[in-house]
Motif scaffolding. Sequence first.
Motif, PDB file in Angstrom:
ATOM      1  N   VAL A 294      -3.628   6.067   2.925  1.00  0.00           N
ATOM      2  CA  VAL A 294      -3.919   5.794   1.504  1.00  0.00           C
ATOM      3  C   VAL A 294      -5.010   6.712   0.986  1.00  0.00           C
ATOM      4  O   VAL A 294      -6.021   6.856   1.665  1.00  0.00           O
ATOM      5  N   GLU A 298       1.938  10.432  -0.679  1.00  0.00           N
ATOM      6  CA  GLU A 298       2.815  11.134  -1.625  1.00  0.00           C
ATOM      7  C   GLU A 298       2.170  12.451  -2.069  1.00  0.00           C
ATOM      8  O   GLU A 298       2.832  13.472  -2.194  1.00  0.00           O
ATOM      9  N   GLY A 359       4.555  -4.683  -3.711  1.00  0.00           N
ATOM     10  CA  GLY A 359       4.086  -3.298  -3.837  1.00  0.00           C
ATOM     11  C   GLY A 359       5.241  -2.327  -4.020  1.00  0.00           C
ATOM     12  O   GLY A 359       6.388  -2.621  -3.632  1.00  0.00           O
ATOM     13  N   ALA A 360       4.932  -1.187  -4.633  1.00  0.00           N
ATOM     14  CA  ALA A 360       5.967  -0.167  -4.859  1.00  0.00           C
ATOM     15  C   ALA A 360       5.371   1.226  -4.693  1.00  0.00           C
ATOM     16  O   ALA A 360       5.775   2.168  -5.348  1.00  0.00           O
ATOM     17  N   GLY A 361       4.388   1.356  -3.794  1.00  0.00           N
ATOM     18  CA  GLY A 361       3.755   2.661  -3.555  1.00  0.00           C
ATOM     19  C   GLY A 361       4.452   3.398  -2.419  1.00  0.00           C
ATOM     20  O   GLY A 361       5.622   3.120  -2.104  1.00  0.00           O
ATOM     21  N   GLY A 362       3.731   4.333  -1.800  1.00  0.00           N
ATOM     22  CA  GLY A 362       4.305   5.158  -0.743  1.00  0.00           C
ATOM     23  C   GLY A 362       4.795   4.331   0.436  1.00  0.00           C
ATOM     24  O   GLY A 362       5.918   4.511   0.917  1.00  0.00           O
ATOM     25  N   VAL A 363       3.955   3.414   0.929  1.00  0.00           N
ATOM     26  CA  VAL A 363       4.326   2.594   2.083  1.00  0.00           C
ATOM     27  C   VAL A 363       5.530   1.722   1.726  1.00  0.00           C
ATOM     28  O   VAL A 363       6.465   1.563   2.516  1.00  0.00           O
ATOM     29  N   ASN A 382       5.745  -5.811  -8.095  1.00  0.00           N
ATOM     30  CA  ASN A 382       4.628  -4.866  -8.153  1.00  0.00           C
ATOM     31  C   ASN A 382       3.823  -5.102  -9.425  1.00  0.00           C
ATOM     32  O   ASN A 382       4.361  -5.559 -10.430  1.00  0.00           O
ATOM     33  N   ARG A 383       2.520  -4.790  -9.347  1.00  0.00           N
ATOM     34  CA  ARG A 383       1.666  -4.933 -10.534  1.00  0.00           C
ATOM     35  C   ARG A 383       2.259  -4.125 -11.701  1.00  0.00           C
ATOM     36  O   ARG A 383       2.403  -4.629 -12.800  1.00  0.00           O
ATOM     37  N   THR A 384       2.626  -2.870 -11.419  1.00  0.00           N
ATOM     38  CA  THR A 384       3.244  -2.037 -12.450  1.00  0.00           C
ATOM     39  C   THR A 384       4.755  -2.203 -12.334  1.00  0.00           C
ATOM     40  O   THR A 384       5.372  -1.690 -11.395  1.00  0.00           O
ATOM     41  N   LYS A 387       7.471   0.596 -11.768  1.00  0.00           N
ATOM     42  CA  LYS A 387       7.551   1.193 -10.424  1.00  0.00           C
ATOM     43  C   LYS A 387       8.390   0.315  -9.492  1.00  0.00           C
ATOM     44  O   LYS A 387       9.148   0.811  -8.656  1.00  0.00           O
ATOM     45  N   THR A 421       0.783  -3.601  -0.459  1.00  0.00           N
ATOM     46  CA  THR A 421      -0.214  -2.992  -1.360  1.00  0.00           C
ATOM     47  C   THR A 421      -1.542  -2.808  -0.606  1.00  0.00           C
ATOM     48  O   THR A 421      -1.705  -3.287   0.516  1.00  0.00           O
ATOM     49  N   SER A 422      -2.479  -2.140  -1.250  1.00  0.00           N
ATOM     50  CA  SER A 422      -3.794  -1.949  -0.617  1.00  0.00           C
ATOM     51  C   SER A 422      -4.747  -3.106  -0.935  1.00  0.00           C
ATOM     52  O   SER A 422      -5.913  -3.074  -0.531  1.00  0.00           O
ATOM     53  N   VAL A 423      -4.245  -4.134  -1.613  1.00  0.00           N
ATOM     54  CA  VAL A 423      -5.121  -5.250  -2.003  1.00  0.00           C
ATOM     55  C   VAL A 423      -5.480  -6.082  -0.772  1.00  0.00           C
ATOM     56  O   VAL A 423      -4.603  -6.525  -0.035  1.00  0.00           O
ATOM     57  N   ASP A 429      -9.809  -3.442  -3.359  1.00  0.00           N
ATOM     58  CA  ASP A 429      -9.851  -4.720  -4.059  1.00  0.00           C
ATOM     59  C   ASP A 429      -9.623  -5.845  -3.030  1.00  0.00           C
ATOM     60  O   ASP A 429      -8.589  -5.870  -2.353  1.00  0.00           O
TER      61      ASP A 429
HETATM   62  P1  ATR Z   1       0.404   3.584  -0.342  1.00  0.00           P
HETATM   63  O1  ATR Z   1       0.776   4.998  -0.033  1.00  0.00           O
HETATM   64  O2  ATR Z   1      -0.456   2.965   0.717  1.00  0.00           O
HETATM   65  O3  ATR Z   1       1.561   2.712  -0.659  1.00  0.00           O
HETATM   66  P2  ATR Z   1      -0.085   3.851  -3.127  1.00  0.00           P
HETATM   67  O4  ATR Z   1       1.121   4.698  -3.231  1.00  0.00           O
HETATM   68  O5  ATR Z   1      -1.313   4.262  -3.864  1.00  0.00           O
HETATM   69  O6  ATR Z   1      -0.527   3.689  -1.631  1.00  0.00           O
HETATM   70  O7  ATR Z   1       0.344   2.360  -3.557  1.00  0.00           O
HETATM   71  C1  ATR Z   1      -0.558   1.326  -3.643  1.00  0.00           C
HETATM   72  C2  ATR Z   1       0.178   0.032  -3.963  1.00  0.00           C
HETATM   73  O8  ATR Z   1      -0.817  -1.005  -4.077  1.00  0.00           O
HETATM   74  C3  ATR Z   1       0.910   0.060  -5.298  1.00  0.00           C
HETATM   75  O9  ATR Z   1       2.022  -0.805  -5.226  1.00  0.00           O
HETATM   76  C4  ATR Z   1      -0.152  -0.502  -6.256  1.00  0.00           C
HETATM   77  O10 ATR Z   1       0.340  -1.089  -7.431  1.00  0.00           O
HETATM   78  P3  ATR Z   1       0.552  -0.202  -8.773  1.00  0.00           P
HETATM   79  O11 ATR Z   1       1.848   0.538  -8.557  1.00  0.00           O
HETATM   80  O12 ATR Z   1       0.594  -1.184  -9.865  1.00  0.00           O
HETATM   81  O13 ATR Z   1      -0.628   0.713  -8.851  1.00  0.00           O
HETATM   82  C5  ATR Z   1      -0.740  -1.579  -5.382  1.00  0.00           C
HETATM   83  N1  ATR Z   1      -2.055  -1.982  -5.843  1.00  0.00           N
HETATM   84  C6  ATR Z   1      -3.209  -1.279  -5.714  1.00  0.00           C
HETATM   85  N2  ATR Z   1      -4.237  -1.981  -6.252  1.00  0.00           N
HETATM   86  C7  ATR Z   1      -3.721  -3.146  -6.711  1.00  0.00           C
HETATM   87  C8  ATR Z   1      -4.282  -4.295  -7.351  1.00  0.00           C
HETATM   88  N3  ATR Z   1      -5.588  -4.379  -7.606  1.00  0.00           N
HETATM   89  N4  ATR Z   1      -3.460  -5.322  -7.658  1.00  0.00           N
HETATM   90  C9  ATR Z   1      -2.130  -5.253  -7.389  1.00  0.00           C
HETATM   91  N5  ATR Z   1      -1.536  -4.183  -6.785  1.00  0.00           N
HETATM   92  C10 ATR Z   1      -2.321  -3.149  -6.457  1.00  0.00           C
END
Ligand code: ATR
Length: 511
Positions: A294, A298, A359-363, A382-384, A387, A421-423, A429
């Motif tokens: 993290v 990406e 979550g919808a990030g890289g992992v 996912n929060r967003t 995505k 997610t990284s939460v 967070d």
């Molecule tokens: P990674 O490569 O580890 O997946 P990333 O691509 O930065 O890292 O993705 C982080 C994930 O954690 C995303 O799903 C992100 O949500 P957003 O797409 O809305 O940004 C999620 N995330 C990070 N902080 C968050 C928070 N405070 N509350 C909810 N989701 C969070």
Amino acid sequence: MSKICLCLTGKTIKQDVELLNKYRKFADLAELRVDCLDAAERLYIRRFPEMAGIPVILTVRRDVDGGYFTGGEGARIKLIANGLAYANADSRFNFAYVDIEEDFNIPSLEEAARTFGTRIIRSCHDLKGSIEDIPAKMKSMRHAGDEIVKVAVSVKTTRDVLNVFRASNSLINQDKILICMGHYGIYSRILAERFGSFLTYSSALSESVIPGAPGQMDVKELSEMYRFRRITKKTKIYGIVGNPLKSTVSPWFFNTILNLEDADAVYVPFPVTDIGDFMELAEGMDVQGLSVTVPFKEAVIPYLGQKSEIVNTIEASNTVYRKGNLWLGENTDYTGFSTSLLNFLDMKNLKRKKITILGAGGVSRAVAAEVFKMGGKVLVLNRTVHKAKELAQQYDFRWGGLDNRGIELMSKYNDVIIQTTSVGMEGHDLSDPLELYNFTGKEAVMDLIYTPPQTPFLKRAAEAGCKTLNGYDMVIRQACLQYAIFFGREIPKKHLQHIIEGNKWDKIVSG
Ligand code: ATR
């Protein structure tokens, strides 16, 4: 080869001698930080080299240079003069080095030091990180040919580290000391040899003394885990790149095995602010392989000269390695995750399982691809939301936000919940990403985070009676795959057993 210097920052001479005796086997020399001593103790510094039994640097660091000496310059010069006075013909009884700043200009003292074999370290502490041309600075600082020029820069970005690294090619064939102070410079201390630095400063961090400077490493860790004294130009460098990378088990994992194998390789934490700057630096330092975490999985993609099939599909890479002039990208999260999940659920595939991915990030992308392959029915939250939608649509999954509507959908997708997610991760967070959801106790819950071992989310799931698993098992599995990529061989079973049986939570390395 670079040397390890143990900074002695005790309040009394006795305390410093005790520290040195406890840690001497890890150090090549020591630095007596006179500015840390109580005022009355400073009267006795002249006897210290004899008591130390290894070469000692005499340093009275001013507060403006990041030290603790607040008296006037006259008093400081007197202290230094006292340390160098009554020079003994046997140089072991004298200070081996004296650290004086670029603006220190007392020719008689400097001459006396030289006469009795005390080498001068001519230092500059750039606490603001404002020197632009470090090589020019180094050239201008030296008063005489045998001086060791030292530049210590407080670094706030990876570009600052790159700036310092570029100076490693200056004053070639001369002893010099280059240091990046602060969290983002921690690897300059481990890879002092690559930075062309004569020595690296370290502290006994497990003792109740202050570290000599921000970002200094523990002397024992530096010597035993990173095998600092074995790092040469030939040593192969690997590491983990991330931000903030405050805690990671990977350096312990890899170095333990490399140590057991007696391999000429080291694995280093690389906390970085900009992946582009770092990839340039990594080439300069001749890094052979990187675990990527993290938030760079990406962001690293544009720097890859070649991508594996899975990296092409999910556009995220956690394993980058060097082949010729290129960086190659692989993703071991993928297989590491699926074997960990199936083992946790005691299943061969995920058919008939209803699963929520948070979550919808890289992992998450790697997780979604693998869950799809194993036949699971999935909801992505996912929060967003857009995505989540983009990811879900690739596999005909459902999607939603981390809101009431998303939670409602979850009632049909709650056999397994996978938190990606990284939460809840240390340094991020620390809340619960699914606080609106009430666990029934029947869900199998996997959180990919392993620092801390139990996030608030996983704790709540466990308290509700759910079967839970954190990300440690997956991280070990994916690291084994990375090891095979980096070194072209499997980890011997007996070494892996050693790792699994090790008290892992004590071994997490804080950068
Ligand atoms: P990674 O490569 O580890 O997946 P990333 O691509 O930065 O890292 O993705 C982080 C994930 O954690 C995303 O799903 C992100 O949500 P957003 O797409 O809305 O940004 C999620 N995330 C990070 N902080 C968050 C928070 N405070 N509350 C909810 N989701 C969070």
